[in-house]
Design a protein around this motif. Structure first.
Motif, PDB file in Angstrom:
ATOM      1  N   ILE A  14       0.820  -1.217   0.000  1.00 55.88           N
ATOM      2  CA  ILE A  14       0.000   0.000   0.000  1.00 55.88           C
ATOM      3  C   ILE A  14       0.856   1.270   0.000  1.00 55.88           C
ATOM      4  CG2 ILE A  14      -1.992  -1.141   1.056  1.00 55.88           C
ATOM      5  CD1 ILE A  14      -1.186   0.174   3.719  1.00 55.88           C
ATOM      6  N   THR A  41      -7.150   6.706  -0.865  1.00 50.81           N
ATOM      7  CA  THR A  41      -7.997   5.847  -0.032  1.00 50.81           C
ATOM      8  C   THR A  41      -9.155   5.288  -0.856  1.00 50.81           C
ATOM      9  OG1 THR A  41      -7.512   7.316   1.840  1.00 50.81           O
ATOM     10  CG2 THR A  41      -9.281   5.717   2.134  1.00 50.81           C
ATOM     11  N   ALA A  44      -8.041   2.496  -2.937  1.00 51.83           N
ATOM     12  CA  ALA A  44      -7.871   1.289  -2.109  1.00 51.83           C
ATOM     13  C   ALA A  44      -9.205   0.583  -1.916  1.00 51.83           C
ATOM     14  CB  ALA A  44      -7.275   1.669  -0.752  1.00 51.83           C
ATOM     15  N   TYR A  45     -10.247   1.353  -1.669  1.00 50.83           N
ATOM     16  CA  TYR A  45     -11.587   0.771  -1.498  1.00 50.83           C
ATOM     17  C   TYR A  45     -12.039   0.083  -2.789  1.00 50.83           C
ATOM     18  CZ  TYR A  45     -12.025   3.669   2.762  1.00 50.83           C
ATOM     19  OH  TYR A  45     -11.850   4.249   3.992  1.00 50.83           O
ATOM     20  N   LEU A  61      -1.573  -6.110   4.421  1.00 51.14           N
ATOM     21  CA  LEU A  61      -1.177  -4.734   4.100  1.00 51.14           C
ATOM     22  C   LEU A  61       0.318  -4.613   4.356  1.00 51.14           C
ATOM     23  CD1 LEU A  61      -4.158  -2.820   5.741  1.00 51.14           C
ATOM     24  CD2 LEU A  61      -3.941  -3.698   3.403  1.00 51.14           C
ATOM     25  N   ASP A  71      -4.057   6.508   6.463  1.00 48.76           N
ATOM     26  CA  ASP A  71      -5.352   5.845   6.283  1.00 48.76           C
ATOM     27  C   ASP A  71      -5.248   4.324   6.363  1.00 48.76           C
ATOM     28  OD1 ASP A  71      -3.973   5.371   3.960  1.00 48.76           O
ATOM     29  OD2 ASP A  71      -5.563   6.023   2.598  1.00 48.76           O
ATOM     30  N   ILE A  75      -8.302   1.584   5.577  1.00 49.71           N
ATOM     31  CA  ILE A  75      -8.241   0.544   4.545  1.00 49.71           C
ATOM     32  C   ILE A  75      -8.495  -0.823   5.172  1.00 49.71           C
ATOM     33  CG2 ILE A  75      -6.712  -0.630   2.906  1.00 49.71           C
ATOM     34  CD1 ILE A  75      -5.295   2.099   2.500  1.00 49.71           C
ATOM     35  N   TYR A  78     -12.153  -1.230   6.150  1.00 53.44           N
ATOM     36  CA  TYR A  78     -13.004  -1.431   4.973  1.00 53.44           C
ATOM     37  C   TYR A  78     -12.911  -2.884   4.500  1.00 53.44           C
ATOM     38  CZ  TYR A  78     -15.380  -0.357   0.584  1.00 53.44           C
ATOM     39  OH  TYR A  78     -16.286  -0.332  -0.453  1.00 53.44           O
TER      40      TYR A  78
END
Length: 361
Positions: A14, A41, A44-45, A61, A71, A75, A78
């Protein structure tokens, strides 16, 4: 989806930023990411949605150092909400009380720490940073305090191979759930220490040591990593000794009965959104900016070739253990320039080749 090649574990870079400058770093990470900026972000979602709509792999991650992203826990949270098993790989130096609380609230299931020496001098030399060892020890204490499971990854070259039994004992003392003995693949900065790679003879001895150790280990999961011919050694030793022991596994594990699984059940997504066979294999199978993960996983020519053992060359192509070992495809690519070539750090001569030699004489 072909069940045999179901994606079970994905390392996700990431960020390529890192507060350390380790001698073996696969991505040559440093604080200046040099043209490899973090994605947003929201992006990433989107990636999580794409993957979760197809499979439910463990998501690790990683980095660089993932705790440098503000963030990171958004992440993770989520991903947890999408029923993915979220984990984090960290060097430990940035772990604090607050970090631990955020990990728990975000649903982090496992943390991996890197430990490459049983003493400050050895580990800090490997990590090129004074205080790195102290950071790992402090992080392990905080994880124990907050009830966070962690495993320890240890990477080895000639400069620290004598430390292996000591690091194993230290990992156990620190309370690690698992200890993974990594055999270096020379990618990234690892290319600069090619002369430090453990010889194939020592490699074999270390894997035999690991086998005898694993038979006795009852508390902690242990696995040699990037060492696929261990699974050939397991079968050889069991036949030779006339015994078979139950090898432990964990929920987050990819199994433990097969060697190289790059592009078969694991992969890496780098910070530029390339999907790679594993963390040490720099050739891309596709990019998530223009393709879905499913499309890449199922249709990539690279992945298809890696899954076809009949296409393997040299000793690997002739080996009776190819389906349980497979040879390290990343190491073949790094050293021979061909990911289908034979594993360059395995000294085993397949039965088919030995028999052909006998017939010639």
């Amino acid at each position: 989806m072909i069940k045999e090649f179901e994606p079970k574990w994905i390392a996700w870079e990431i960020t390529r930023r890192c507060n350390l400058s380790c001698v073996h770093c696969r991505s040559s990470s440093e604080m200046d990411a040099k043209g490899h900026p973090d994605f947003s972000t929201e992006e990433a979602y989107r990636i999580i949605d794409d993957i979760a709509g197809y499979a439910k792999p463990v998501m690790v991650l990683s980095g660089g150092e993932p705790l440098l992203r503000e963030d990171v826990f958004d992440i993770a949270r989520y991903g947890t909400g999408k029923d993915l098993r979220m984990c984090i790989a960290t060097n430990g130096t940035l772990v604090t009380e607050e970090t631990c609380k955020n990990m728990k609230s975000a649903g982090i299931k496992m943390v991996s720490l890197s430990l490459d020496g049983s003493t400050e001098d050895v580990h800090d030399d490997f990590r090129s940073q004074k205080g790195a060892f102290a950071g790992v020890i402090r992080a392990s204490e905080l994880f124990n305090k907050h009830g966070i499971q962690f495993l320890i990854n240890s990477s080895f070259t000639k400069r620290n191979q004598q430390e292996i039994p000591k690091i194993y004992k230290l990992a156990k003392k620190l309370g690690a759930t698992a200890w993974y003995m990594f055999m270096i693949v020379p990618t990234g900065r690892g290319e600069d220490i090619m002369s430090e790679l453990i010889s194939k003879e020592d490699y074999e001895e270390l894997l035999e040591w690991h086998y005898e150790m694993e038979k006795q280990e009852k508390e902690m999961l242990v696995r040699p990593t990037c060492a696929p011919h261990y699974y050939r050694i397991v079968l050889q030793k069991q036949k030779e000794q006339g015994e078979k022991f139950e090898r432990r596994s964990l929920k987050f594990s990819t199994g433990g009965s097969k060697g190289c699984i790059a592009g078969q059940v694991i992969s890496l997504i780098d910070v530029d959104e390339n999907v790679l066979p594993c963390s040490y294999f720099p050739k891309s199978a596709g990019n998530l900016k223009v393709q879905s993960f499913q499309d890449i996983w199922e249709n990539s020519e690279l992945f298809r070739e890696m899954r076809d053992f009949k296409g393997y060359k040299g000793r690997c192509g002739s080996c009776e253990y190819v389906t349980v070992c497979g040879g390290c495809r990343a190491r073949a690519y790094a050293i021979k320039g061909d990911y289908l070539e034979e594993e360059p750090f395995c000294g085993y001569i397949p039965y088919k080749i030995r028999k052909a030699g006998q017939n010639q004489t």
